[in-house]
Design a protein around this motif. Sequence first.
Motif, PDB file in Angstrom:
ATOM      1  N   LYS A 140       0.822  -1.240  -0.207  1.00  0.00           N
ATOM      2  CA  LYS A 140      -0.087  -0.046   0.066  1.00  0.00           C
ATOM      3  C   LYS A 140       0.835   1.202   0.049  1.00  0.00           C
ATOM      4  CE  LYS A 140      -3.605   2.223   2.746  1.00  0.00           C
ATOM      5  NZ  LYS A 140      -4.571   2.346   4.012  1.00  0.00           N
ATOM      6  N   ARG A 141       1.751   1.139   0.711  1.00  0.00           N
ATOM      7  CA  ARG A 141       2.942   2.502   0.926  1.00  0.00           C
ATOM      8  C   ARG A 141       3.592   2.445  -0.415  1.00  0.00           C
ATOM      9  NH1 ARG A 141       5.643   3.295   6.514  1.00  0.00           N
ATOM     10  NH2 ARG A 141       5.987   5.220   5.846  1.00  0.00           N
ATOM     11  N   ILE A 142       3.870   1.419  -0.904  1.00  0.00           N
ATOM     12  CA  ILE A 142       4.874   1.444  -2.299  1.00  0.00           C
ATOM     13  C   ILE A 142       4.059   1.924  -3.221  1.00  0.00           C
ATOM     14  CG2 ILE A 142       5.663   0.131  -4.078  1.00  0.00           C
ATOM     15  CD1 ILE A 142       6.604  -1.879  -1.817  1.00  0.00           C
ATOM     16  N   LEU A 143       2.588   1.668  -3.378  1.00  0.00           N
ATOM     17  CA  LEU A 143       1.723   2.247  -4.282  1.00  0.00           C
ATOM     18  C   LEU A 143       1.430   3.773  -4.088  1.00  0.00           C
ATOM     19  CD1 LEU A 143       0.029   1.976  -6.771  1.00  0.00           C
ATOM     20  CD2 LEU A 143      -1.981   1.381  -5.028  1.00  0.00           C
ATOM     21  N   ASN A 145       3.450   5.703  -2.607  1.00  0.00           N
ATOM     22  CA  ASN A 145       4.878   6.354  -3.036  1.00  0.00           C
ATOM     23  C   ASN A 145       4.775   6.697  -4.732  1.00  0.00           C
ATOM     24  OD1 ASN A 145       6.931   7.262  -0.881  1.00  0.00           O
ATOM     25  ND2 ASN A 145       6.055   5.535  -0.049  1.00  0.00           N
ATOM     26  N   HIS A 146       4.462   5.635  -5.439  1.00  0.00           N
ATOM     27  CA  HIS A 146       4.565   5.747  -7.021  1.00  0.00           C
ATOM     28  C   HIS A 146       3.597   6.938  -7.343  1.00  0.00           C
ATOM     29  CE1 HIS A 146       7.565   2.922  -7.800  1.00  0.00           C
ATOM     30  NE2 HIS A 146       7.016   1.641  -7.335  1.00  0.00           N
ATOM     31  N   VAL A 147       2.377   6.691  -6.597  1.00  0.00           N
ATOM     32  CA  VAL A 147       1.373   7.955  -7.067  1.00  0.00           C
ATOM     33  C   VAL A 147       2.133   9.360  -7.010  1.00  0.00           C
ATOM     34  CG1 VAL A 147      -0.788   9.035  -6.467  1.00  0.00           C
ATOM     35  CG2 VAL A 147      -0.551   6.455  -6.835  1.00  0.00           C
ATOM     36  N   PHE A 148       2.889   9.535  -5.738  1.00  0.00           N
ATOM     37  CA  PHE A 148       3.135  10.870  -5.575  1.00  0.00           C
ATOM     38  C   PHE A 148       4.496  11.215  -6.306  1.00  0.00           C
ATOM     39  CE2 PHE A 148       0.398  11.046  -1.778  1.00  0.00           C
ATOM     40  CZ  PHE A 148      -0.137  12.547  -1.825  1.00  0.00           C
ATOM     41  N   ASN A 149       5.128   9.996  -6.402  1.00  0.00           N
ATOM     42  CA  ASN A 149       6.331  10.361  -7.304  1.00  0.00           C
ATOM     43  C   ASN A 149       5.801  10.972  -9.055  1.00  0.00           C
ATOM     44  OD1 ASN A 149       8.212   9.577  -5.425  1.00  0.00           O
ATOM     45  ND2 ASN A 149       8.357   7.557  -6.421  1.00  0.00           N
ATOM     46  N   ASN A 224      -2.481  13.297   6.620  1.00  0.00           N
ATOM     47  CA  ASN A 224      -2.325  14.670   6.665  1.00  0.00           C
ATOM     48  C   ASN A 224      -1.138  14.917   5.829  1.00  0.00           C
ATOM     49  OD1 ASN A 224      -4.184  15.415   8.667  1.00  0.00           O
ATOM     50  ND2 ASN A 224      -3.101  15.352  10.311  1.00  0.00           N
ATOM     51  N   LEU A 225      -0.027  13.955   5.823  1.00  0.00           N
ATOM     52  CA  LEU A 225       1.024  14.105   5.147  1.00  0.00           C
ATOM     53  C   LEU A 225       0.654  14.185   3.665  1.00  0.00           C
ATOM     54  CD1 LEU A 225       4.381  14.287   5.090  1.00  0.00           C
ATOM     55  CD2 LEU A 225       4.111  11.780   5.095  1.00  0.00           C
ATOM     56  N   SER A 226      -0.302  13.270   3.250  1.00  0.00           N
ATOM     57  CA  SER A 226      -0.444  13.015   1.950  1.00  0.00           C
ATOM     58  C   SER A 226      -1.334  14.139   1.306  1.00  0.00           C
ATOM     59  CB  SER A 226      -1.442  11.780   1.641  1.00  0.00           C
ATOM     60  OG  SER A 226      -0.614  10.468   2.039  1.00  0.00           O
ATOM     61  N   TYR A 227      -2.075  14.813   2.235  1.00  0.00           N
ATOM     62  CA  TYR A 227      -3.022  15.932   1.763  1.00  0.00           C
ATOM     63  C   TYR A 227      -2.107  17.093   1.630  1.00  0.00           C
ATOM     64  CZ  TYR A 227      -6.289  20.047   2.023  1.00  0.00           C
ATOM     65  OH  TYR A 227      -6.728  21.200   1.775  1.00  0.00           O
ATOM     66  N   ASN A 228      -1.270  17.492   2.291  1.00  0.00           N
ATOM     67  CA  ASN A 228      -0.534  18.556   2.351  1.00  0.00           C
ATOM     68  C   ASN A 228       0.585  18.463   1.203  1.00  0.00           C
ATOM     69  OD1 ASN A 228      -1.449  20.089   4.473  1.00  0.00           O
ATOM     70  ND2 ASN A 228      -0.503  18.871   6.100  1.00  0.00           N
ATOM     71  N   LEU A 229       1.215  17.282   1.088  1.00  0.00           N
ATOM     72  CA  LEU A 229       2.014  17.072  -0.218  1.00  0.00           C
ATOM     73  C   LEU A 229       1.418  17.360  -1.409  1.00  0.00           C
ATOM     74  CD1 LEU A 229       3.997  13.700   0.742  1.00  0.00           C
ATOM     75  CD2 LEU A 229       5.110  16.132   0.690  1.00  0.00           C
ATOM     76  N   PHE A 230       0.132  16.829  -1.563  1.00  0.00           N
ATOM     77  CA  PHE A 230      -0.627  17.130  -2.970  1.00  0.00           C
ATOM     78  C   PHE A 230      -0.888  18.835  -2.962  1.00  0.00           C
ATOM     79  CE2 PHE A 230      -4.575  17.743  -5.078  1.00  0.00           C
ATOM     80  CZ  PHE A 230      -4.442  17.073  -6.201  1.00  0.00           C
ATOM     81  N   VAL A 231      -1.206  19.300  -1.726  1.00  0.00           N
ATOM     82  CA  VAL A 231      -1.459  21.012  -2.167  1.00  0.00           C
ATOM     83  C   VAL A 231      -0.304  21.558  -2.454  1.00  0.00           C
ATOM     84  CG1 VAL A 231      -1.961  22.981  -0.766  1.00  0.00           C
ATOM     85  CG2 VAL A 231      -3.528  20.733  -0.344  1.00  0.00           C
ATOM     86  N   MET A 232       0.898  21.186  -1.927  1.00  0.00           N
ATOM     87  CA  MET A 232       2.202  21.786  -2.125  1.00  0.00           C
ATOM     88  C   MET A 232       2.660  21.731  -3.663  1.00  0.00           C
ATOM     89  SD  MET A 232       4.590  20.367   1.045  1.00  0.00           S
ATOM     90  CE  MET A 232       5.850  20.465   0.121  1.00  0.00           C
TER      91      MET A 232
END
Length: 278
Positions: A140-143, A145-149, A224-232
């Motif tokens: 799940k975390r690998i997937l 990370n790939h999405v955010f990459n 929260n981490l995922s949300y803020n990374l997306f907003v950035m």
Amino acid sequence: MKKDKIMVFIPVYNCEKQITRVLSQINDDVLTYVDEIIVVNNLSTDNTVKVTQDYLLQHRELPCKIINNNANFNLGGSHKVAFNYALENGFDYVIVLHGDDQADIRDFLPILKKRSYKRADCVLGGRFESRSRLIGYSKKRILGNHVFNLIYSLAAGKSIRDMGSGLNMYSTNMLKSKFYIGLSDSLYFNAEMLLFSAYYNVDFKFYPITWREEDQVSNAKLFNLSYNLFVMALRYRLNKKKYIDSYCKKDIYEGKIIFDNTAGGKPVSYTHLRAHET
């Protein structure tokens, strides 16, 4: 050929269980290339400092200092203290090795031996490179990370294959402007470094590493981490200049050297190390 002056920076927060394993990675082979090690303690509430000091007293060969932050600066703030220390002391390169023993500095030995790190401004540990090895990392975390990459690659206009591992190497030439002072103190620091690096056309390369999750405890709240990374990433993509200009020089980051293995393993007190740009 002139030898590069290389420093290893180990940020720690409650790493009493892992710090000796991390320091043990720095064997004779690694010490061939490393001139100094600094362990930057972010006001740990456990016995991280004592365990580190006891280990260093038994391993006088490690040219290591322990620095206590004057406040809890989080991961980003600890980077600022360390980067300023590197600049003030004439280092050519800084290797960042997290104190929770998820990465292994020995994975960088091939690039240290061949000096191939000189082909880029920074070499970033890539957990998801084809020759990397993940141990105990969930699918799940690998997937995720790939999405955010992918998201950050689209935002930055450059291939980003890891948002931030615990093993990176930076040339101090890229740090001389001290752009990092205005970045976040939080766990988003590495992501912001990537966006700023892309904006200023910093040449970064990814390198395969081993990454494991065993007894490490993450301080990140994933939603929260995922949300803020997306907003950035979205803010950067919509208006890069406005995003970059929204950062400014801010607080003073101070730390004090409390132990110096290069001084015969005796506790010492130095003037505060200040990371501040007026």
